[in-house]
Each structure stands twice: as structure tokens, then as C-alpha cells.
Design a protein around this motif. Sequence first.
Motif, short mmCIF file in Angstrom:
data_model
loop_
_atom_site.label_atom_id
_atom_site.label_comp_id
_atom_site.label_asym_id
_atom_site.label_seq_id
_atom_site.Cartn_x
_atom_site.Cartn_y
_atom_site.Cartn_z
N ASP A 27 -10.89 10.99 -1.84
CA ASP A 27 -9.87 10.54 -0.77
C ASP A 27 -8.51 10.54 -1.89
OD1 ASP A 27 -7.89 9.70 0.74
OD2 ASP A 27 -8.69 7.98 1.30
N ASP A 29 -5.26 10.54 -0.71
CA ASP A 29 -4.23 10.10 0.12
C ASP A 29 -3.45 8.81 -0.44
OD1 ASP A 29 -4.22 12.25 1.72
OD2 ASP A 29 -5.26 11.17 3.40
N HIS A 31 -2.47 5.07 0.19
CA HIS A 31 -2.66 4.22 1.41
C HIS A 31 -1.47 3.01 1.51
CE1 HIS A 31 -6.36 6.29 2.39
NE2 HIS A 31 -6.52 6.52 1.33
N ARG A 33 -0.22 -0.59 2.82
CA ARG A 33 -0.67 -2.00 3.61
C ARG A 33 0.37 -2.20 4.51
NH1 ARG A 33 -2.06 -5.45 -1.57
NH2 ARG A 33 -4.48 -4.69 -2.01
N GLN A 34 0.17 -2.67 5.87
CA GLN A 34 1.23 -2.99 7.01
C GLN A 34 1.69 -4.46 6.51
OE1 GLN A 34 -1.00 -2.48 10.79
NE2 GLN A 34 -0.01 -0.70 11.06
N ARG A 215 2.00 14.89 -0.76
CA ARG A 215 1.68 13.89 -1.61
C ARG A 215 2.27 13.78 -2.90
NH1 ARG A 215 -4.21 14.79 -2.63
NH2 ARG A 215 -3.61 15.51 -4.61
#
Length: 259
Positions: A27, A29, A31, A33-34, A215
Motif C-alpha cells: 500500500d 497510498d 493515509h 487521520r480525521q 500520489r
Amino acid sequence: MPRSLWTGSLSFGLVNVPVGLYSAARDQDLHFRQLHEKDGARIETRRFCSKEDEEVAYEDIGHGYELDSGRQVVLTDAELEAVAPRRTRTIEIESFVAAEEIDPILYDHPYWLVATGDSEGPKRAYRLLVEAMADSDQVALGRFVLRTKEYLVAVRVRDGLLALTTMAFADEIRPTTGIAPGGRKPGKKAVDQAVRLIEALSDDFDPNAYKDEYRARLRNVIKAKEKGGTIDAPEPDDEPAPAPDLMEALRKSLAEMKG
């Protein structure tokens, strides 16, 4: 070396080869965090009962299946366990098929299967299977259980190793009913022009030639923000309009390719 996700054996006939399973894809990607935008605090996800408006502990959560009528059938953990796949440490090969017979749409996630153990016997058995499958150009189809799910898998040879790919079952592929294109069948001249355009764009496949441009842009944005910069959203590109004259569009495309 990465840690194996699963260890067991690859079984066909009376042959059992000890193997470890490693993910062949990683992976890449980015990422996020909200966060609460006002104070930067992390957002937590909690489970609440919609009737009592109270938080529910994980061990108190049941499993309900909603029928077409709207009624729910509630299953207990014991009832789910009764029909769970048999947890074995074996990839059971059921058949060998020609690689070209498998529709690529069925393929899902790729893994490596690597011989385990320090003794020479399992390694020889693994190497024998690799050589035999490479010579016969066959793909092994089988099943195994990873965590709590049973998978249909294809095992083939790649770069001198066994590569395992999880597969979709046939009934998981959606039919094209209702989404097939309409329109009249094109004439031979238009098809020939399109074929020439395809041939002009044809090239040898090099996977390294294709990069994740989104990306890369996202990394640049993060670096700029880290240094205190500001980011302005670009103006959206105009959507290309359908060609009013298909033959003329094909002719111009070919001319540009030749130019």
C-alpha cells in the motif's frame, strides 16, 4: 524480509509443500487521520445504540441479516461459528488449468508463496513444483482459509517463485445486463481507422513507465505545507466534448500520431 501473513502447506495429490504467504503488493497510498478542524484533535469512532442512544461494548454487538421484507434475522456468534470455513493450514489444489483460460477479471490480490523450514526436503519439493508448473504452463486452482474467509486462489510461477492470487467467484462478477452500450454497429471503414489508431499507439508494456501521478502531487502538497506554504486549487480542466464527426476525429488523431 517481511513477516509472513500465513504459514501452512500447499497440497496436491500426496505431495505437501510447507509454504509461507507474503503479500506481493504494498500500500503506497498516503493515509490521513480525521481531525476536528477547530482544534486538531483526532476524531474517534464509537458504536451507539440507535434506540437507547448509549455506547455499546464490542462484546454486546450482535449480527443481524436484513431480509427483502425488512425483517431482521439475528444470528449468534455460535451460529456463525457453526458455518465458518474449516480452519486448516493447507492450500488444497483442486485442478490445473491453462493460464489463458482464466479471465483476468477474476483476479484479486497477489501474494508470494515461499518455501519454509531449514531442511532441504521441503525446498526440493517446492523447486520441483516450480519447475513442473513452469514447463507445463499450467495454473493451479485451489482453496484456502485466510483469517475467517475462504478464498478461491490461482497459483502460478513468476520469477522463479510461486505466486498466489485470490480470485472472485463467478457469481461475484456482475453481469453486463443493463449497462451494455447501445448505438448502431460501426461501418468497416470506421473500424479500420480505429484499428490503425490502436496500432499507432501500440507499444511494449513496461510497468515502470506508469507512475501514480496523484500520489506524487499529494506528496508535493504535503512538503509545501510542512514548510508553511499555501496551496491554491487549480482551475478545473474543460471536459472534452464528444466528437461530432467520428471519422474526422479518427483521421486527425492518426495524422497527429504520424506527425
